[in-house]
Scaffold this motif. Structure first.
Motif, PDB file in Angstrom:
ATOM      1  N   ARG A 150       0.757  -1.180  -0.187  1.00 19.13           N
ATOM      2  CA  ARG A 150      -0.135   0.006  -0.166  1.00 19.13           C
ATOM      3  C   ARG A 150       0.886   1.354   0.036  1.00 19.13           C
ATOM      4  N   TRP A 151       1.827   1.320   0.858  1.00 13.37           N
ATOM      5  CA  TRP A 151       2.945   2.499   0.904  1.00 13.37           C
ATOM      6  C   TRP A 151       3.555   2.841  -0.544  1.00 13.37           C
ATOM      7  N   ARG A 152       4.124   1.651  -0.986  1.00 19.05           N
ATOM      8  CA  ARG A 152       4.618   1.846  -2.437  1.00 19.05           C
ATOM      9  C   ARG A 152       3.769   2.197  -3.490  1.00 19.05           C
ATOM     10  N   SER A 153       2.540   2.084  -3.529  1.00 20.71           N
ATOM     11  CA  SER A 153       1.605   2.528  -4.470  1.00 20.71           C
ATOM     12  C   SER A 153       0.906   4.065  -4.209  1.00 20.71           C
ATOM     13  N   ARG A 154       1.096   4.372  -2.972  1.00 15.29           N
ATOM     14  CA  ARG A 154       0.843   5.803  -2.728  1.00 15.29           C
ATOM     15  C   ARG A 154       1.788   6.714  -2.447  1.00 15.29           C
ATOM     16  N   VAL A 155       2.949   6.363  -1.917  1.00 18.42           N
ATOM     17  CA  VAL A 155       4.065   7.401  -1.401  1.00 18.42           C
ATOM     18  C   VAL A 155       4.320   8.289  -2.739  1.00 18.42           C
ATOM     19  N   ARG A 156       4.357   9.710  -2.265  1.00 19.48           N
ATOM     20  CA  ARG A 156       4.516  10.673  -3.347  1.00 19.48           C
ATOM     21  C   ARG A 156       4.940  11.927  -2.491  1.00 19.48           C
ATOM     22  N   ASP A 157       5.796  12.777  -2.778  1.00  8.52           N
ATOM     23  CA  ASP A 157       6.108  14.104  -2.149  1.00  8.52           C
ATOM     24  C   ASP A 157       6.841  13.740  -0.917  1.00  8.52           C
ATOM     25  N   HIS A 158       7.556  12.591  -0.683  1.00 10.96           N
ATOM     26  CA  HIS A 158       8.183  12.423   0.493  1.00 10.96           C
ATOM     27  C   HIS A 158       9.607  12.917   0.517  1.00 10.96           C
ATOM     28  N   ARG A 169      20.514  12.389  11.121  1.00  5.76           N
ATOM     29  CA  ARG A 169      19.714  12.326  12.360  1.00  5.76           C
ATOM     30  C   ARG A 169      19.328  13.845  12.542  1.00  5.76           C
ATOM     31  N   SER A 170      20.053  14.597  12.546  1.00 11.16           N
ATOM     32  CA  SER A 170      19.983  16.195  12.658  1.00 11.16           C
ATOM     33  C   SER A 170      18.937  16.586  11.744  1.00 11.16           C
ATOM     34  N   ALA A 171      19.175  16.191  10.464  1.00  7.26           N
ATOM     35  CA  ALA A 171      18.151  16.710   9.403  1.00  7.26           C
ATOM     36  C   ALA A 171      16.721  16.197   9.584  1.00  7.26           C
ATOM     37  N   VAL A 172      16.742  14.897  10.047  1.00  6.65           N
ATOM     38  CA  VAL A 172      15.360  14.480  10.516  1.00  6.65           C
ATOM     39  C   VAL A 172      14.792  15.172  11.504  1.00  6.65           C
ATOM     40  N   ARG A 173      15.456  15.397  12.517  1.00  5.53           N
ATOM     41  CA  ARG A 173      14.772  16.379  13.742  1.00  5.53           C
ATOM     42  C   ARG A 173      14.537  17.521  13.288  1.00  5.53           C
ATOM     43  N   ASP A 181       5.409  14.837   8.798  1.00  3.47           N
ATOM     44  CA  ASP A 181       4.828  13.782   9.100  1.00  3.47           C
ATOM     45  C   ASP A 181       6.008  12.307   9.099  1.00  3.47           C
ATOM     46  N   PRO A 182       5.992  11.858  10.138  1.00  9.94           N
ATOM     47  CA  PRO A 182       7.248  10.777  10.187  1.00  9.94           C
ATOM     48  C   PRO A 182       7.166   9.659   9.221  1.00  9.94           C
ATOM     49  N   SER A 183       5.663   9.516   8.979  1.00 12.66           N
ATOM     50  CA  SER A 183       5.515   8.367   7.631  1.00 12.66           C
ATOM     51  C   SER A 183       6.048   8.923   6.598  1.00 12.66           C
ATOM     52  N   ARG A 184       6.039   9.954   6.270  1.00 12.03           N
ATOM     53  CA  ARG A 184       6.603  10.561   4.961  1.00 12.03           C
ATOM     54  C   ARG A 184       7.980  10.991   5.069  1.00 12.03           C
ATOM     55  N   ILE A 185       8.800  10.517   5.779  1.00 14.67           N
ATOM     56  CA  ILE A 185      10.215  10.303   5.824  1.00 14.67           C
ATOM     57  C   ILE A 185      10.720   9.088   5.814  1.00 14.67           C
ATOM     58  N   VAL A 186      11.582   8.641   4.721  1.00 16.53           N
ATOM     59  CA  VAL A 186      12.061   7.426   4.387  1.00 16.53           C
ATOM     60  C   VAL A 186      13.773   7.686   4.836  1.00 16.53           C
ATOM     61  N   VAL A 187      14.059   6.734   5.679  1.00 20.12           N
ATOM     62  CA  VAL A 187      15.705   6.519   5.755  1.00 20.12           C
ATOM     63  C   VAL A 187      16.037   5.054   5.273  1.00 20.12           C
ATOM     64  N   ALA A 198      15.727   4.753  13.697  1.00 22.03           N
ATOM     65  CA  ALA A 198      14.819   5.718  12.857  1.00 22.03           C
ATOM     66  C   ALA A 198      13.401   5.104  12.981  1.00 22.03           C
ATOM     67  N   SER A 199      13.186   3.759  12.853  1.00 21.58           N
ATOM     68  CA  SER A 199      12.069   3.016  13.001  1.00 21.58           C
ATOM     69  C   SER A 199      11.356   3.475  14.309  1.00 21.58           C
ATOM     70  N   SER A 200      12.085   3.407  15.363  1.00 22.63           N
ATOM     71  CA  SER A 200      11.474   4.100  16.697  1.00 22.63           C
ATOM     72  C   SER A 200      10.692   5.250  16.566  1.00 22.63           C
ATOM     73  N   LEU A 201      11.312   6.186  15.665  1.00 18.82           N
ATOM     74  CA  LEU A 201      10.547   7.336  15.597  1.00 18.82           C
ATOM     75  C   LEU A 201       9.241   7.498  14.580  1.00 18.82           C
ATOM     76  N   GLY A 202       9.018   6.372  14.071  1.00 17.95           N
ATOM     77  CA  GLY A 202       7.884   6.325  13.153  1.00 17.95           C
ATOM     78  C   GLY A 202       8.194   6.301  11.705  1.00 17.95           C
ATOM     79  N   LEU A 203       9.744   6.501  11.413  1.00  9.98           N
ATOM     80  CA  LEU A 203      10.143   6.700  10.023  1.00  9.98           C
ATOM     81  C   LEU A 203      10.069   5.351   9.310  1.00  9.98           C
TER      82      LEU A 203
END
Length: 368
Positions: A150-158, A169-173, A181-187, A198-203
């Motif tokens: 579902r994520w791969r079919s919908r992810v845009r502008d992340h 880490r500093s950039a993500v902070r 939105d943490p779910s729109r940041i991919v590490v 990174a996963s513990s932050l919801g990324l």
């Protein structure tokens, strides 16, 4: 890299990512990407998980007891006599646990039909609860595969952050501090400890090297709004930038390097902005010896959580035609057509429609 000068030298043994002989990630089905892509999950404590299983087992047992007790006329006790509530508990317990001593048995067609249609499914449910750990792993993999699809079919502008070391880490902070939105940041990284953090932050995390084009495709780089290149080495940053720019020619690409003499290589590779980490830190260290308050102000401006922060906004209709120096906000510059003009530049004397203002805003703890 030349360790003495920091200059990048070509490495004849570094091949193009397309030459990787390993199986291409992009050719794998979504369920085969479990372990490569990790979707954020809500954490459940072990105590809560155990309590849930116990409650499920008790519910199955209670339902069986009630069914047997209300249909007790259809059962026979080897010891004779009518079934009591205790006998119903006994029969339900030995039946659900598949012990089956045979001293209490269903004898009427109705009781046997109930055992086939109801008691047997409850027995299966009871066993599922008892062996839930193994089944939970299988369920988790299926759930992860579905979420990945579902994520791969919908992810845009992340935003894709390649490298989750100190700079990543500093950039993500900073992104999270600006309300991303943490779910729109991919590490993207290869270090499991970094990916866990990174996963513990919801990324969303992707396990792989950012120099490989198939890994970046799995991260959705080709549909990303912005890409942050923050590996530990400058030569890696150049190769990642080249690969990412080829896949995402329109994305905003920001890269970090340690040495200033490598900035031009990053720009030639396609980076829109390049941050020199070592020189920036060095300048702040030098300034701290004479004007520590200036360094403190820089820290405040670069920390979006509280105090002052540098932000960008659209101009208001009533601001068009006026001077940015006469606004209530402290304006640092005007962005026009993608070009930044400092507030003292002649081009910034009058605000035009469509401009964006770079200004200093006050951030309260609630906003951060």
């Amino acid at each position: 890299m030349n360790r003495r000068s920091g200059r990048i030298r070509p490495n004849p043994f570094v091949g193009h990512p397309e030459q990787d002989t390993a199986e291409r990630l992009t050719s794998r089905p979504d369920h085969a990407l479990v372990g490569v892509i990790r979707m954020p999950e809500a954490t459940i404590s072990p105590v809560r998980s155990i309590v849930r299983r116990i409650i499920g087992a008790l519910l199955a047992l209670t339902a069986s007891v009630l069914i047997v007790y209300f249909g007790r006329d259809g059962y026979r006790d080897a010891a004779g006599g009518e079934l009591s509530l205790l006998d119903a508990f006994y029969y339900a317990t030995v039946s659900l646990s598949t012990t089956g001593y045979g001293d209490i048995t269903p004898i009427s067609p109705h009781a046997r039909l109930v055992n086939v249609l109801i008691i047997t499914p409850l027995r299966v449910l009871f066993l599922i609860v008892l062996v839930g750990t193994t089944l939970e792993v299988l369920t988790e993999r299926s759930r992860q595969a579905f979420k990945i699809q579902r994520w791969r079919s919908r992810v845009r502008d992340h935003v894709v952050v390649i490298g989750y070391g100190t700079k990543g880490r500093s950039a993500v902070r900073a992104l999270l501090g600006d309300g991303a939105d943490p779910s729109r940041i991919v590490v993207v990284d290869t270090d499991h400890t970094s990916l866990e953090a990174a996963s513990s932050l919801g990324l969303v995390t992707v396990n792989g090297s950012g120099t490989r084009s198939d890994v970046l495709r799995v991260a959705g780089v080709q549909r990303a709004r912005a890409i942050v290149v923050a590996p530990a080495r400058d030569d890696t940053a150049v190769l990642v930038t080249l690969t990412a720019r080829e896949l995402a020619p329109k994305a905003q690409l920001v890269a970090a390097v340690r040495e200033a003499e490598n900035v031009h290589l990053l720009r030639q590779s396609g980076a829109d902005s390049v941050v020199v980490s070592s020189e920036t830190a060095g300048r702040l260290l030098g300034m701290a010896t004479t004007t520590p308050s200036v360094v403190e102000m820089f820290e405040d401006l670069l920390t979006p959580d509280v105090g002052l922060a540098i932000a960008e906004r659209d101009v208001e209709p009533n601001e068009v035609g006026g001077s940015p120096r006469h606004l209530a906000d402290i304006v640092l510059g005007v962005v026009r057509g993608g070009q930044l003009y400092r507030v003292d530049a002649p081009e910034a004397d009058a605000i035009e429609a469509g401009d964006r203002l770079l200004y200093v805003k006050k951030v309260s703890p609630a906003d951060g």
